[in-house]
Design an enzyme around this catalytic site. Sequence first.
Site, PDB file in Angstrom:
ATOM      1  N   LEU A  92       0.880  -1.172   0.000  1.00 20.78           N
ATOM      2  CA  LEU A  92       0.000   0.000   0.000  1.00 20.78           C
ATOM      3  C   LEU A  92       0.916   1.219   0.000  1.00 20.78           C
ATOM      4  O   LEU A  92       1.857   1.298   0.801  1.00 20.78           O
ATOM      5  CB  LEU A  92      -0.887   0.025   1.246  1.00 20.78           C
ATOM      6  CG  LEU A  92      -2.210  -0.739   1.191  1.00 20.78           C
ATOM      7  CD1 LEU A  92      -2.858  -0.736   2.573  1.00 20.78           C
ATOM      8  CD2 LEU A  92      -3.156  -0.143   0.171  1.00 20.78           C
ATOM      9  N   ASP A  93       0.656   2.169  -0.895  1.00 25.70           N
ATOM     10  CA  ASP A  93       1.472   3.374  -0.938  1.00 25.70           C
ATOM     11  C   ASP A  93       1.476   4.071   0.426  1.00 25.70           C
ATOM     12  O   ASP A  93       0.563   3.884   1.239  1.00 25.70           O
ATOM     13  CB  ASP A  93       0.944   4.346  -1.997  1.00 25.70           C
ATOM     14  CG  ASP A  93       1.183   3.841  -3.415  1.00 25.70           C
ATOM     15  OD1 ASP A  93       2.069   2.985  -3.597  1.00 25.70           O
ATOM     16  OD2 ASP A  93       0.473   4.310  -4.328  1.00 25.70           O
ATOM     17  N   VAL A  94       2.471   4.896   0.638  1.00 29.75           N
ATOM     18  CA  VAL A  94       2.622   5.596   1.916  1.00 29.75           C
ATOM     19  C   VAL A  94       1.343   6.327   2.307  1.00 29.75           C
ATOM     20  O   VAL A  94       0.872   6.225   3.445  1.00 29.75           O
ATOM     21  CB  VAL A  94       3.804   6.592   1.848  1.00 29.75           C
ATOM     22  CG1 VAL A  94       3.817   7.494   3.081  1.00 29.75           C
ATOM     23  CG2 VAL A  94       5.128   5.840   1.744  1.00 29.75           C
ATOM     24  N   GLU A  95       0.735   7.051   1.371  1.00 28.74           N
ATOM     25  CA  GLU A  95      -0.449   7.850   1.699  1.00 28.74           C
ATOM     26  C   GLU A  95      -1.751   7.056   1.626  1.00 28.74           C
ATOM     27  O   GLU A  95      -2.818   7.598   1.933  1.00 28.74           O
ATOM     28  CB  GLU A  95      -0.536   9.062   0.775  1.00 28.74           C
ATOM     29  CG  GLU A  95       0.633  10.033   0.919  1.00 28.74           C
ATOM     30  CD  GLU A  95       0.762  10.585   2.327  1.00 28.74           C
ATOM     31  OE1 GLU A  95      -0.069  11.414   2.713  1.00 28.74           O
ATOM     32  OE2 GLU A  95       1.693  10.173   3.049  1.00 28.74           O
ATOM     33  N   ALA A  96      -1.670   5.793   1.219  1.00 28.78           N
ATOM     34  CA  ALA A  96      -2.860   4.928   1.200  1.00 28.78           C
ATOM     35  C   ALA A  96      -3.031   4.265   2.558  1.00 28.78           C
ATOM     36  O   ALA A  96      -2.094   4.169   3.349  1.00 28.78           O
ATOM     37  CB  ALA A  96      -2.734   3.875   0.110  1.00 28.78           C
TER      38      ALA A  96
END
Length: 353
Positions: A92-96
């Site tokens: 999961l991306d950092v901001e997700a």
Amino acid sequence: MHRALHSSLSSSVSGELAAVAAVTGGLFAVNKPPGISSAGVIDYIKRNVGLGGGAMPFDEHFENERLLRKAGKKIYRKKTPTSLRIGHAGTLDVEASGVLVLGVESGCKLLSQYLKGDKAYLATGKLGLTTDSYDAEGRIMCIRDTTDVTSSMILDAIPQFVGDIEQIPSSYSAIRVDGKRLYQYMRDGEKIPVEIKPRTVHISDIKLLYYRPHKRTSGSGTLQSEVYGNRVKMPAAFMEYFTSGRYAWDEKTVVGKEPCVGEYMFPFINQPNASTIQLLVTCGGGVYIRSLIKDLGEQLGCGATMAMLVRMAQGPMHLGRDTIDVHDLPYTARIVEAMRRTQIRVAETSASP
């Protein structure tokens, strides 16, 4: 805690979790908050599992990693006191945020099933803007008018993205090329050595949950266009993250009060008059939701960029029902219980017709 004592405790905890994993399948899910990488969550577990109330507070670990990223520094992780093997079933991306399925010891062998399996995402996008990263972390590349975009146009465009489709991943994705991730090339200012080719992915369903058109103004004031659907209300902690700090909308500090080409997009995700969509996407493995939103925007003729992303489900694991909180991770008993609950959930799903 004394290093020798910590090492002894870590060895004991590793043995206990490995034994439970061998019986239960070794899988559990955590609710990853926005603002930290998937690797950062695993690193926290390895350094703190078994320490209970004596562990480093997760918020402190979170802040340490945030400051390193803000400084533009690559995060080099020191050797952890435990040999416990832990992996995840898809970054999961950092901001997700949302469901992050983890495997412990023997459970790592099962993660590929979740990597390729079905997932569900709740995504928020902004129409009229495109960025180089396809999300709010990138620089604005193009700005277009959205005045004429209606909910009917969006609903008519969505079916073109359901089924097997061709999708080009963002140049800021985690795909490896010549041993280096694409986002690393971009971060280092290097040219990607090969062309990013389209990939065939499968999207089972896309639901338009909410559309708030651009707020127009006239001499008599603001003209509010018809809003479609109802926006899903997110947890307070999630919304606090995306409405404070660098995401806070402050007309006194946001230069010009309108986005401009070349600027970073994140200060504008809460801009009051921006066209906003919320989608619920059910898909298979390998789908990039930010690429989907970017392509939908192109189909509408106005462009679009992903602003927020929550993984609501991965396989049989659903957010809330099947996830534990990051603050539970230092407690061995809570991870053990989560693995046992996952074993039951997987068995129930397998038995369903």
